[in-house]
Each structure stands twice: as C-alpha cells, then as structure tokens.
Design an enzyme around this catalytic site. Structure first.
Site, PDB file in Angstrom:
ATOM      1  N   ASP A  52      -6.054   1.082  -6.969  1.00  0.00           N
ATOM      2  CA  ASP A  52      -5.051   1.016  -5.893  1.00  0.00           C
ATOM      3  C   ASP A  52      -5.450   1.947  -4.749  1.00  0.00           C
ATOM      4  O   ASP A  52      -5.502   1.536  -3.586  1.00  0.00           O
ATOM      5  CB  ASP A  52      -3.667   1.449  -6.402  1.00  0.00           C
ATOM      6  CG  ASP A  52      -2.989   0.453  -7.300  1.00  0.00           C
ATOM      7  OD1 ASP A  52      -2.523  -0.577  -6.796  1.00  0.00           O
ATOM      8  OD2 ASP A  52      -2.904   0.720  -8.515  1.00  0.00           O
ATOM      9  N   GLU A  75       1.232   0.598   0.646  1.00  0.00           N
ATOM     10  CA  GLU A  75       2.079   1.058  -0.453  1.00  0.00           C
ATOM     11  C   GLU A  75       1.806   2.488  -0.912  1.00  0.00           C
ATOM     12  O   GLU A  75       2.716   3.209  -1.278  1.00  0.00           O
ATOM     13  CB  GLU A  75       1.922   0.104  -1.640  1.00  0.00           C
ATOM     14  CG  GLU A  75       2.847   0.431  -2.776  1.00  0.00           C
ATOM     15  CD  GLU A  75       2.867  -0.606  -3.867  1.00  0.00           C
ATOM     16  OE1 GLU A  75       3.700  -0.450  -4.771  1.00  0.00           O
ATOM     17  OE2 GLU A  75       2.060  -1.544  -3.840  1.00  0.00           O
ATOM     18  N   ASP A 128      -0.563  -4.206   0.145  1.00  0.00           N
ATOM     19  CA  ASP A 128      -0.257  -3.774  -1.214  1.00  0.00           C
ATOM     20  C   ASP A 128      -1.607  -3.866  -1.920  1.00  0.00           C
ATOM     21  O   ASP A 128      -2.076  -4.959  -2.219  1.00  0.00           O
ATOM     22  CB  ASP A 128       0.768  -4.697  -1.866  1.00  0.00           C
ATOM     23  CG  ASP A 128       1.112  -4.283  -3.290  1.00  0.00           C
ATOM     24  OD1 ASP A 128       0.479  -3.339  -3.824  1.00  0.00           O
ATOM     25  OD2 ASP A 128       2.011  -4.913  -3.883  1.00  0.00           O
ATOM     26  N   ILE A 130      -3.007  -3.412  -4.832  1.00  0.00           N
ATOM     27  CA  ILE A 130      -3.038  -4.254  -6.029  1.00  0.00           C
ATOM     28  C   ILE A 130      -1.598  -4.649  -6.327  1.00  0.00           C
ATOM     29  O   ILE A 130      -0.752  -3.790  -6.566  1.00  0.00           O
ATOM     30  CB  ILE A 130      -3.644  -3.533  -7.252  1.00  0.00           C
ATOM     31  CG1 ILE A 130      -5.121  -3.257  -7.017  1.00  0.00           C
ATOM     32  CG2 ILE A 130      -3.451  -4.366  -8.521  1.00  0.00           C
ATOM     33  CD1 ILE A 130      -5.820  -2.577  -8.163  1.00  0.00           C
ATOM     34  N   ASP A 131      -1.340  -5.939  -6.292  1.00  0.00           N
ATOM     35  CA  ASP A 131      -0.036  -6.441  -6.700  1.00  0.00           C
ATOM     36  C   ASP A 131      -0.215  -6.919  -8.127  1.00  0.00           C
ATOM     37  O   ASP A 131      -1.049  -7.777  -8.400  1.00  0.00           O
ATOM     38  CB  ASP A 131       0.415  -7.579  -5.786  1.00  0.00           C
ATOM     39  CG  ASP A 131       1.857  -7.979  -6.033  1.00  0.00           C
ATOM     40  OD1 ASP A 131       2.602  -7.176  -6.634  1.00  0.00           O
ATOM     41  OD2 ASP A 131       2.242  -9.082  -5.638  1.00  0.00           O
ATOM     42  N   THR A 133      -0.172  -4.308 -10.877  1.00  0.00           N
ATOM     43  CA  THR A 133      -0.969  -3.222 -11.449  1.00  0.00           C
ATOM     44  C   THR A 133      -0.923  -3.252 -12.977  1.00  0.00           C
ATOM     45  O   THR A 133      -1.932  -2.976 -13.633  1.00  0.00           O
ATOM     46  CB  THR A 133      -0.494  -1.857 -10.913  1.00  0.00           C
ATOM     47  OG1 THR A 133      -0.599  -1.881  -9.486  1.00  0.00           O
ATOM     48  CG2 THR A 133      -1.338  -0.718 -11.448  1.00  0.00           C
TER      49      THR A 133
END
Length: 143
Positions: A52, A75, A128, A130-131, A133
């Site tokens: 991320d 994010e 975002d 990593i959507d 996670t």
C-alpha cells in the site's frame, strides 16, 4: 496503448495513469511474492501493507514529477511509518520504492506518501493504492 486513448479527452493523462498503474501493480506483485512484513493496523482497524505504502509513494512521486499542479487525494499517510514501531516497515517500503526510484530514502518516501494529502481543486487525482488489502494478504483478489 497509445492507440486506445488517441484523440480522446485526457488521452495524455490516461496514458500516464496506465503506465504508472502498471509499474505500481508489478511492484505490488513483487512485494506480495516476497511478503517482507506483516500488515500494520490503521486506526479504523483495517490493514495496511508495505505494498500500500510503496505503491502510493511511486504513484505520488510520478504524479508530482509529471503533473505538479495536480493534487493527489490518497488513502495512506506516513504517520505510522514515522513512529518507532513503523521503522522496520518504512525500511521495507523504502527498499521497494528504490527499485523504481533509485536512491529513494525513507524521508523521500514519507514525503511522497504524504503528497496524497492534497486538497481538491478543479482538477485532482484520487488513489486507493490497494483495494482489498485482506485479499492481498491472503494471496487472493485485490485491485
């Protein structure tokens, strides 16, 4: 890929985004394959990983270099990485980012991550990193 966007509004931006997302996705796959650290827990109790942070840093640095007038709303923030308990994670994030941006130091990486704390204007980018996670951590689906 250029043909896909040719002649369309924002074609230059779309090609930039496709290129940066491709680089970031490859980096995430490398991190997932090596899984260097466990996830940290954010204040909302959701997980955040090296991938991320690293992918957000890469995208933010690329955006800052290419479209410096455009803010990024993203994010993640570097606050947990700057804390003593985040030092190991920050070292891992920095090492992965340095695969893309040679010589990237932890302070650089934190600044790039925090570039995502921009304020909206008439034109801005959102991310975002990593959507999904939890799926990423399981080796399952994520985007």
């Amino acid at each position: 890929m250029q043909d896909l966007f040719a002649g369309k509004p924002y074609s230059e931006e779309a090609m930039f985004a496709a290129r940066v997302v491709s680089i970031s996705a490859k980096l995430c796959r490398e991190i997932q394959g090596e899984m260097v650290t466990q996830a940290l827990e954010k204040s909302d109790r959701s997980p955040v990983t090296v991938a991320d942070f690293a992918s957000q840093a890469v995208v933010a640095r690329s955006l800052k270099d290419t479209y410096p007038q455009d803010p990024l709303i993203a994010e993640e923030a570097s606050q947990s990485l700057r804390a003593a308990e985040g030092a190991k994670t920050l070292d891992a994030v920095s090492a992965y980012v340095a695969r893309i941006y040679e010589g990237a130091e932890p302070e650089d990486v934190c600044q790039w991550i925090d570039y995502g704390e921009g304020k909206t204007t008439d034109r801005f980018w959102t991310l975002d990193p990593i959507d999904g996670t939890k799926g990423f951590l399981r080796g399952d689906q994520y985007v």
